[in-house]
Write a protein that holds these residues in place. Structure first.
Motif, PDB file in Angstrom:
ATOM      1  N   LEU A  40       0.823  -1.208   0.000  1.00 60.18           N
ATOM      2  CA  LEU A  40       0.000   0.000   0.000  1.00 60.18           C
ATOM      3  C   LEU A  40       0.862   1.265   0.000  1.00 60.18           C
ATOM      4  O   LEU A  40       0.655   2.182  -0.805  1.00 60.18           O
ATOM      5  CB  LEU A  40      -0.934  -0.003   1.216  1.00 60.18           C
ATOM      6  N   GLY A  41       1.829   1.310   0.907  1.00 60.65           N
ATOM      7  CA  GLY A  41       2.701   2.484   0.972  1.00 60.65           C
ATOM      8  C   GLY A  41       3.610   2.595  -0.234  1.00 60.65           C
ATOM      9  O   GLY A  41       3.805   3.686  -0.792  1.00 60.65           O
ATOM     10  N   ALA A  42       4.160   1.466  -0.668  1.00 58.60           N
ATOM     11  CA  ALA A  42       5.065   1.486  -1.822  1.00 58.60           C
ATOM     12  C   ALA A  42       4.332   1.900  -3.089  1.00 58.60           C
ATOM     13  O   ALA A  42       4.897   2.599  -3.946  1.00 58.60           O
ATOM     14  CB  ALA A  42       5.693   0.104  -2.008  1.00 58.60           C
ATOM     15  N   ASN A  43       3.074   1.493  -3.228  1.00 61.06           N
ATOM     16  CA  ASN A  43       2.294   1.892  -4.402  1.00 61.06           C
ATOM     17  C   ASN A  43       2.131   3.404  -4.464  1.00 61.06           C
ATOM     18  O   ASN A  43       2.113   3.991  -5.554  1.00 61.06           O
ATOM     19  CB  ASN A  43       0.908   1.237  -4.370  1.00 61.06           C
ATOM     20  N   TYR A  44       1.980   4.022  -3.297  1.00 62.94           N
ATOM     21  CA  TYR A  44       1.812   5.481  -3.239  1.00 62.94           C
ATOM     22  C   TYR A  44       3.145   6.198  -3.437  1.00 62.94           C
ATOM     23  O   TYR A  44       3.296   7.014  -4.362  1.00 62.94           O
ATOM     24  CB  TYR A  44       1.188   5.863  -1.903  1.00 62.94           C
ATOM     25  N   VAL A  45       4.108   5.894  -2.577  1.00 61.43           N
ATOM     26  CA  VAL A  45       5.400   6.595  -2.637  1.00 61.43           C
ATOM     27  C   VAL A  45       6.110   6.298  -3.955  1.00 61.43           C
ATOM     28  O   VAL A  45       6.844   7.134  -4.488  1.00 61.43           O
ATOM     29  CB  VAL A  45       6.281   6.192  -1.434  1.00 61.43           C
ATOM     30  N   GLY A  46       5.880   5.091  -4.508  1.00 56.99           N
ATOM     31  CA  GLY A  46       6.525   4.721  -5.754  1.00 56.99           C
ATOM     32  C   GLY A  46       5.797   5.195  -6.987  1.00 56.99           C
ATOM     33  O   GLY A  46       6.228   4.884  -8.114  1.00 56.99           O
ATOM     34  N   PHE A  47       4.690   5.932  -6.831  1.00 57.76           N
ATOM     35  CA  PHE A  47       3.979   6.478  -7.994  1.00 57.76           C
ATOM     36  C   PHE A  47       4.931   7.399  -8.750  1.00 57.76           C
ATOM     37  O   PHE A  47       5.336   8.453  -8.234  1.00 57.76           O
ATOM     38  CB  PHE A  47       2.745   7.234  -7.515  1.00 57.76           C
ATOM     39  N   PRO A  48       5.346   7.043  -9.971  1.00 61.96           N
ATOM     40  CA  PRO A  48       6.445   7.746 -10.657  1.00 61.96           C
ATOM     41  C   PRO A  48       6.308   9.262 -10.743  1.00 61.96           C
ATOM     42  O   PRO A  48       7.313   9.973 -10.602  1.00 61.96           O
ATOM     43  CB  PRO A  48       6.459   7.089 -12.042  1.00 61.96           C
ATOM     44  N   PRO A  49       5.116   9.835 -10.990  1.00 59.07           N
ATOM     45  CA  PRO A  49       5.049  11.292 -11.056  1.00 59.07           C
ATOM     46  C   PRO A  49       5.547  12.004  -9.802  1.00 59.07           C
ATOM     47  O   PRO A  49       6.055  13.123  -9.883  1.00 59.07           O
ATOM     48  CB  PRO A  49       3.553  11.556 -11.289  1.00 59.07           C
ATOM     49  N   LEU A  50       5.394  11.373  -8.637  1.00 56.53           N
ATOM     50  CA  LEU A  50       5.871  12.022  -7.416  1.00 56.53           C
ATOM     51  C   LEU A  50       7.377  12.223  -7.456  1.00 56.53           C
ATOM     52  O   LEU A  50       7.898  13.235  -6.967  1.00 56.53           O
ATOM     53  CB  LEU A  50       5.490  11.193  -6.190  1.00 56.53           C
ATOM     54  N   VAL A  51       8.090  11.266  -8.041  1.00 50.75           N
ATOM     55  CA  VAL A  51       9.554  11.335  -8.092  1.00 50.75           C
ATOM     56  C   VAL A  51      10.016  12.508  -8.940  1.00 50.75           C
ATOM     57  O   VAL A  51      11.043  13.131  -8.657  1.00 50.75           O
ATOM     58  CB  VAL A  51      10.129  10.016  -8.647  1.00 50.75           C
ATOM     59  N   LEU A  64      -1.447  15.620  -4.255  1.00 49.18           N
ATOM     60  CA  LEU A  64      -0.780  14.638  -3.410  1.00 49.18           C
ATOM     61  C   LEU A  64      -1.793  13.664  -2.805  1.00 49.18           C
ATOM     62  O   LEU A  64      -1.500  12.479  -2.638  1.00 49.18           O
ATOM     63  CB  LEU A  64       0.003  15.342  -2.300  1.00 49.18           C
ATOM     64  N   VAL A  65      -2.979  14.171  -2.493  1.00 45.80           N
ATOM     65  CA  VAL A  65      -4.033  13.290  -1.995  1.00 45.80           C
ATOM     66  C   VAL A  65      -4.537  12.390  -3.125  1.00 45.80           C
ATOM     67  O   VAL A  65      -4.695  11.176  -2.965  1.00 45.80           O
ATOM     68  CB  VAL A  65      -5.193  14.112  -1.403  1.00 45.80           C
ATOM     69  N   LEU A  66      -4.773  12.992  -4.289  1.00 47.56           N
ATOM     70  CA  LEU A  66      -5.244  12.224  -5.441  1.00 47.56           C
ATOM     71  C   LEU A  66      -4.221  11.171  -5.853  1.00 47.56           C
ATOM     72  O   LEU A  66      -4.594  10.062  -6.274  1.00 47.56           O
ATOM     73  CB  LEU A  66      -5.523  13.168  -6.607  1.00 47.56           C
ATOM     74  N   ALA A  67      -2.931  11.491  -5.699  1.00 44.99           N
ATOM     75  CA  ALA A  67      -1.872  10.563  -6.108  1.00 44.99           C
ATOM     76  C   ALA A  67      -1.935   9.254  -5.333  1.00 44.99           C
ATOM     77  O   ALA A  67      -1.487   8.218  -5.829  1.00 44.99           O
ATOM     78  CB  ALA A  67      -0.501  11.215  -5.922  1.00 44.99           C
ATOM     79  N   PHE A  68      -2.485   9.280  -4.124  1.00 42.00           N
ATOM     80  CA  PHE A  68      -2.587   8.041  -3.350  1.00 42.00           C
ATOM     81  C   PHE A  68      -3.442   7.010  -4.080  1.00 42.00           C
ATOM     82  O   PHE A  68      -3.042   5.866  -4.269  1.00 42.00           O
ATOM     83  CB  PHE A  68      -3.176   8.324  -1.965  1.00 42.00           C
ATOM     84  N   VAL A  69      -4.627   7.438  -4.527  1.00 38.94           N
ATOM     85  CA  VAL A  69      -5.502   6.483  -5.209  1.00 38.94           C
ATOM     86  C   VAL A  69      -5.025   6.234  -6.637  1.00 38.94           C
ATOM     87  O   VAL A  69      -5.192   5.129  -7.177  1.00 38.94           O
ATOM     88  CB  VAL A  69      -6.972   6.972  -5.173  1.00 38.94           C
ATOM     89  N   LEU A  70      -4.394   7.231  -7.282  1.00 43.77           N
ATOM     90  CA  LEU A  70      -3.831   7.012  -8.616  1.00 43.77           C
ATOM     91  C   LEU A  70      -2.741   5.946  -8.563  1.00 43.77           C
ATOM     92  O   LEU A  70      -2.660   5.070  -9.437  1.00 43.77           O
ATOM     93  CB  LEU A  70      -3.253   8.312  -9.183  1.00 43.77           C
ATOM     94  N   GLY A  71      -1.891   6.028  -7.539  1.00 49.95           N
ATOM     95  CA  GLY A  71      -0.811   5.052  -7.401  1.00 49.95           C
ATOM     96  C   GLY A  71      -1.343   3.645  -7.186  1.00 49.95           C
ATOM     97  O   GLY A  71      -0.824   2.675  -7.761  1.00 49.95           O
ATOM     98  N   GLN A  72      -2.392   3.513  -6.374  1.00 51.39           N
ATOM     99  CA  GLN A  72      -2.984   2.195  -6.136  1.00 51.39           C
ATOM    100  C   GLN A  72      -3.613   1.650  -7.420  1.00 51.39           C
ATOM    101  O   GLN A  72      -3.481   0.458  -7.741  1.00 51.39           O
ATOM    102  CB  GLN A  72      -4.044   2.267  -5.032  1.00 51.39           C
ATOM    103  N   PHE A  73      -4.292   2.527  -8.165  1.00 51.87           N
ATOM    104  CA  PHE A  73      -4.953   2.101  -9.402  1.00 51.87           C
ATOM    105  C   PHE A  73      -3.936   1.608 -10.427  1.00 51.87           C
ATOM    106  O   PHE A  73      -4.089   0.523 -11.005  1.00 51.87           O
ATOM    107  CB  PHE A  73      -5.765   3.271  -9.971  1.00 51.87           C
TER     108      PHE A  73
END
Length: 524
Positions: free
Chosen positions: A82-93, A362-371
């Motif tokens: 769950l955490g890796a999916n969010y933090v690892g969402f490439p756009p955040l990097v 940043l909030v939206l990125a959480f669910v985008l990363g999971q998707f």
């Protein structure tokens, strides 16, 4: 007169726009939308896993089984990642580092001062074209450009003895219709590239890596053309029409609606602002020279093993750092001169304000990363890509017509999903792998998406900044409505769309690279 009679007298454009507004208002906001899509993919993947569905990507000998989220394996995957999916969402990097630097440049006042300088120094005849330049370049300010640029351009027109409403409407149109392109590399490029790169992992041949400059050549060509077209439309279409309609050129005296008055904004720079811009320009030039010197010398560590830079090299992998540096250094220098960034706490405050503006993403990125993570892990992305590619080939839609249909779909969805990152996340997951399987580079499909993601957003009532513009416009035209704005935006949408497609067609026909190391077709 009855309501039915009134409705019958309204033309089909009004009824169409009303329908768009009604349908769009029924769509959930992006977080809810992608949460629902996550659940749909979770259920579909589970059903397909129970049914034993498999997929084999062309060019690969491996047969992949669809994995379901609501299985023991899937639930363990989710709880562990769950955490890796969010933090690892490439756009955040890519987005967050650039955001910090752009935040310093913007919040210190440098970017707004540069825009005011460009507008204020333009002669009367060239003012519409200056507005075109500023509007298209305005995406460097992100969404703030929709609020900053229109009142400034209205003020510049008024000071030059031209129609201020032409500046107001034209500034918004150029900003919105050209929002997806820029001759500069912006955080939007980093955002799109991160999303694109995140969905290429399922491909046996993902093509050249997608980075923030992967559409740079295409962006430069499109931006230069759109700047000129925006100026022509403001000068030859919008302003004469406003004059014929007798639209007032002075604002109402009362301010009961609470709208921001353009009189409160000045295009004239103070002496300290001019000095700050001068030193910021010097800092930018010196930084650019230092970068060029570092990479140009033989044996530079930023060259690839062959001594060059294409198709990949440490230099291209360092684009985020370079953009960060070229925004941060001038922003710091400007802030020091004008007094907005004289200490480390000042700088961190400016960066914090920039991050605060991005909290919704940043909030939206959480669910985008999971998707995106579930889409890739389950194998559904590969299955849709292979099935869709086979369907296109069976229908004979593998040429430029397929690209145009993709652009039209993006334009239509853009009327309802205003967030470019949300829309590209949705479309990239399906269409990047699908088009890659019939031979197209992911970077080219991203460029095609930009065409669809641009002009129509200034037409949709779902764009919240249209409401801001309407508030400004009513200072001149108290009875103006959304139909007033949409009617005036329509010429920009049509002309910009045609120009975008023509640019895309030229790149396709001549097989031109859309960016450094990124072409149209995948190498066999």
């Amino acid at each position: 007169m009855t309501a039915g009679t009134t409705a019958s007298r309204r033309g089909w454009p009004s009824r169409l726009l009303d329908g768009v507004e009604r349908v769009g208002n029924r769509l959930p906001e992006p977080f809810t939308l992608f949460l629902a899509l996550f659940v749909i993919v979770a259920v579909a993947s589970t059903v397909m896993a129970w049914a034993g569905v498999t997929v084999q990507i062309p060019g690969s000998d491996e047969v992949t089984e669809i994995r379901g989220l609501f299985t023991g394996e899937g639930l363990v995957w989710l709880t562990e990642n769950l955490g890796a999916n969010y933090v690892g969402f490439p756009p955040l990097v890519t987005v967050l580092p650039i955001l910090l630097a752009v935040g310093v440049a913007e919040k210190s006042g440098m970017l707004a001062a540069a825009i005011r300088r460009l507008i204020g120094s333009a002669p009367r005849w060239a003012l519409p074209y200056a507005v075109g330049v500023v509007g298209v370049l305005g995406s460097v300010l992100s969404d703030a450009s929709f609020v900053v640029i229109p009142p400034l351009t209205a003020l510049a027109f008024k000071a030059a003895g031209r129609h201020p409403v032409a500046g107001l409407i034209g500034g918004f149109a150029a900003t919105g219709a050209g929002y997806s392109t820029n001759i500069l590399v912006t955080s939007l490029d980093a955002l799109f590239a991160g999303i694109t790169q995140s969905v290429t992992g399922v491909l046996p041949n993902p093509g050249a890596p997608v980075n923030p400059v992967s559409n740079w050549f295409f962006n430069i060509a499109a931006a230069l053309i759109l700047m000129v077209l925006a100026g022509l439309l403001i000068d030859k279409v919008l302003e004469p029409r406003l004059t014929r309609q007798g639209v007032p050129q002075t604002e109402r005296a009362d301010e009961e609606d609470g709208a921001p008055s353009s009189e409160a904004v000045t295009a004239e720079l103070t002496a300290v602002e001019r000095r700050g811009l001068l030193w910021a320009a010097v800092a930018f030039a010196l930084t650019a020279v230092a970068v060029v010197a570092a990479v140009a010398v033989p044996g530079s560590p930023w060259r690839n093993e062959e001594g060059g830079f294409l198709p990949s090299s440490p230099l291209l992998s360092s684009i985020v750092f370079l953009v960060f540096l070229l925004f941060l250094v001038p922003g710091l220098v400007y802030g020091w001169v004008v007094g907005t960034a004289r200490s480390v706490p000042d700088v961190t405050t400016l960066m914090g304000r920039a991050v605060r503006d991005m909290i919704p993403f940043l909030v939206l990125a959480f669910v985008l990363g999971q998707f995106i993570a579930l889409f890739n892990w389950s194998g559904i992305g590969s299955w849709i890509a292979v099935t869709g590619a086979e369907g296109l080939e069976a229908a004979g839609l593998t040429g430029f017509l397929a690209i145009l249909l993709f652009v039209m779909l993006a334009s239509s969805l853009n009327l309802f999903i205003i967030s470019g990152s949300a829309l590209w996340t949705l479309m990239a997951a399906v269409f990047v792998p699908m088009f890659a399987l019939i031979g197209y580079e992911p970077a080219f499909i991203q460029a095609a998406f930009r065409v669809g993601d641009s002009a129509t957003q200034i037409l949709t009532p779902l764009n919240p900044y249209i409401i801001v513009l309407l508030t400004m416009l009513r200072r001149y035209e108290p009875k103006a409505g959304l139909g007033t704005i949409i009617a005036r935006m329509l010429p920009f949408t049509v002309v910009f769309r045609v120009a975008w497609v023509l640019v895309l067609s030229v790149f396709f026909a001549l097989d031109l690279p859309v960016g450094p190391g990124n072409g149209i077709f995948l190498d066999e």
